[in-house]
Design a protein around this motif. Structure first.
Motif, PDB file in Angstrom:
ATOM      1  N   LYS A 267      87.777  35.099  32.576  1.00 42.06           N
ATOM      2  CA  LYS A 267      86.981  36.271  32.231  1.00 42.06           C
ATOM      3  C   LYS A 267      85.584  35.877  31.771  1.00 42.06           C
ATOM      4  N   ASN A 268      84.590  36.368  32.476  1.00 41.06           N
ATOM      5  CA  ASN A 268      83.196  36.199  32.099  1.00 41.06           C
ATOM      6  C   ASN A 268      82.598  37.578  31.854  1.00 41.06           C
ATOM      7  N   LYS A 269      81.428  37.608  31.281  1.00 38.38           N
ATOM      8  CA  LYS A 269      80.786  38.887  31.009  1.00 38.38           C
ATOM      9  C   LYS A 269      80.075  39.449  32.233  1.00 38.38           C
TER      10      LYS A 269
ATOM     11  N   SER B  88      69.976  30.677  40.095  1.00 41.93           N
ATOM     12  CA  SER B  88      69.971  31.281  38.760  1.00 41.93           C
ATOM     13  C   SER B  88      71.385  31.544  38.259  1.00 41.93           C
ATOM     14  N   TYR B  89      72.325  31.712  39.200  1.00 39.09           N
ATOM     15  CA  TYR B  89      73.688  32.060  38.831  1.00 39.09           C
ATOM     16  C   TYR B  89      74.624  30.861  38.722  1.00 39.09           C
ATOM     17  N   LEU B  90      74.308  29.818  39.443  1.00 39.99           N
ATOM     18  CA  LEU B  90      75.256  28.726  39.610  1.00 39.99           C
ATOM     19  C   LEU B  90      75.355  27.862  38.358  1.00 39.99           C
TER      20      LEU B  90
ATOM     21  N   GLU C 260      81.731  42.949  32.167  1.00 39.95           N
ATOM     22  CA  GLU C 260      80.971  43.990  31.472  1.00 39.95           C
ATOM     23  C   GLU C 260      79.696  44.374  32.220  1.00 39.95           C
ATOM     24  N   MET C 261      79.035  43.387  32.827  1.00 38.29           N
ATOM     25  CA  MET C 261      77.819  43.616  33.601  1.00 38.29           C
ATOM     26  C   MET C 261      78.093  43.278  35.056  1.00 38.29           C
ATOM     27  N   ILE C 262      77.836  44.232  35.957  1.00 38.23           N
ATOM     28  CA  ILE C 262      78.007  44.019  37.391  1.00 38.23           C
ATOM     29  C   ILE C 262      76.624  43.927  38.027  1.00 38.23           C
ATOM     30  N   VAL C 263      76.374  42.873  38.795  1.00 34.39           N
ATOM     31  CA  VAL C 263      75.108  42.704  39.513  1.00 34.39           C
ATOM     32  C   VAL C 263      75.371  42.834  41.005  1.00 34.39           C
ATOM     33  N   TRP C 264      74.731  43.808  41.636  1.00 32.71           N
ATOM     34  CA  TRP C 264      74.794  43.947  43.093  1.00 32.71           C
ATOM     35  C   TRP C 264      73.567  43.242  43.665  1.00 32.71           C
TER      36      TRP C 264
ATOM     37  N   PHE D 269      66.830  37.613  32.102  1.00 33.13           N
ATOM     38  CA  PHE D 269      67.661  38.812  32.038  1.00 33.13           C
ATOM     39  C   PHE D 269      69.121  38.463  31.780  1.00 33.13           C
ATOM     40  N   LEU D 270      69.642  37.502  32.515  1.00 28.63           N
ATOM     41  CA  LEU D 270      71.050  37.125  32.375  1.00 28.63           C
ATOM     42  C   LEU D 270      71.359  36.606  30.972  1.00 28.63           C
ATOM     43  N   ASP D 271      70.386  35.971  30.359  1.00 31.30           N
ATOM     44  CA  ASP D 271      70.569  35.438  29.002  1.00 31.30           C
ATOM     45  C   ASP D 271      70.491  36.528  27.932  1.00 31.30           C
ATOM     46  N   ASN D 272      69.825  37.639  28.272  1.00 34.11           N
ATOM     47  CA  ASN D 272      69.518  38.622  27.223  1.00 34.11           C
ATOM     48  C   ASN D 272      69.919  40.057  27.568  1.00 34.11           C
ATOM     49  N   TRP D 273      70.700  40.275  28.617  1.00 36.79           N
ATOM     50  CA  TRP D 273      70.956  41.636  29.063  1.00 36.79           C
ATOM     51  C   TRP D 273      71.644  42.497  28.009  1.00 36.79           C
TER      52      TRP D 273
END
Length: 204
Positions: free
Chosen positions: A5-7, A29-31, A63-67, A174-178
């Motif tokens: 489980k990740n956020k 940025s995601y890897l 919790e956060m979905i990125v399309w 953004f990913l660090d602070n969303w």
């Protein structure tokens, strides 16, 4: 098997990734991040045979979905549209009893060949990007999700590596602070979330 489980869940769809210099770079940025589940739809479903129950479980775990997808003909690639049609079912994602995604956050990351000026009322495409993205925004609203302004990379064919790295840095920010960004009172005043991220960077 489902990932730990990740956020953040990144649902990435690009049928020609090998030809997309911009996306190949920005994907970094995601890897190698422990807090992000990266899910490549075209890699997992080359036959378009989507495992709906697996996809639902993935959504529930985050919790956060990125399309993340290229902007094809003012919309998205076909596999991603099929994913929306099949996974976001009535009675589960929306409609009577459909509250599985309620309260989750969602944002689009899109790469666009045309420049920013081409997507203005006076530009070549006649409408701003946000107008073309209204169906996605309304999909999120129907599912009672919190839809962030999109992260948009314009003019991908003309961007230098340095410019793409700047976009990547903003996306990492953004990913660090969303979780904090979602509570900023002026969040929805921005056409693109890029604008807010630039302001945050300049304020530091």
């Amino acid at each position: 098997m489902l990932p730990e489980k990740n956020k953040v869940l990144v649902l990435f769809s690009h049928p020609l990734l090998e030809k997309s210099r911009a996306n190949r770079l920005v994907l970094k940025s995601y890897l190698n991040r422990d807090d992000i589940t990266f899910h490549d739809l075209y890699e997992r479903y080359p036959d378009f045979n989507i495992d709906v129950e697996y996809e639902k479980e993935l959504l529930l775990q985050h919790e956060m979905i990125v399309w993340h997808h290229p902007f094809y003909w003012y919309s998205c690639p076909p596999l991603f549209k099929q994913w929306i049609d099949m996974v976001l079912e009535v009675g589960w994602a929306y409609g009577p009893g459909g509250d599985a995604l309620e309260g989750k956050s969602i944002m689009q990351v899109i790469t666009v060949g045309g420049g920013y000026q081409a997507y203005q009322e006076s530009g070549y495409n006649r409408f701003p990007i946000r107008e073309f993205l209204r169906p996605f925004e309304q999909t999120a609203n129907l599912c009672k999700m919190n839809y962030f302004p999109p992260f948009v990379i314009h003019g991908t064919h003309r961007l230098s590596r340095e410019q793409l790295m700047e976009y990547s840095s903003e996306l990492v920010l953004f990913l660090d602070n969303w979780q904090d960004i979602q509570y900023r009172p002026n969040l929805y005043q921005h056409t693109y979330i890029n604008d807010l991220l630039k302001k945050i960077t300049n304020d530091k």
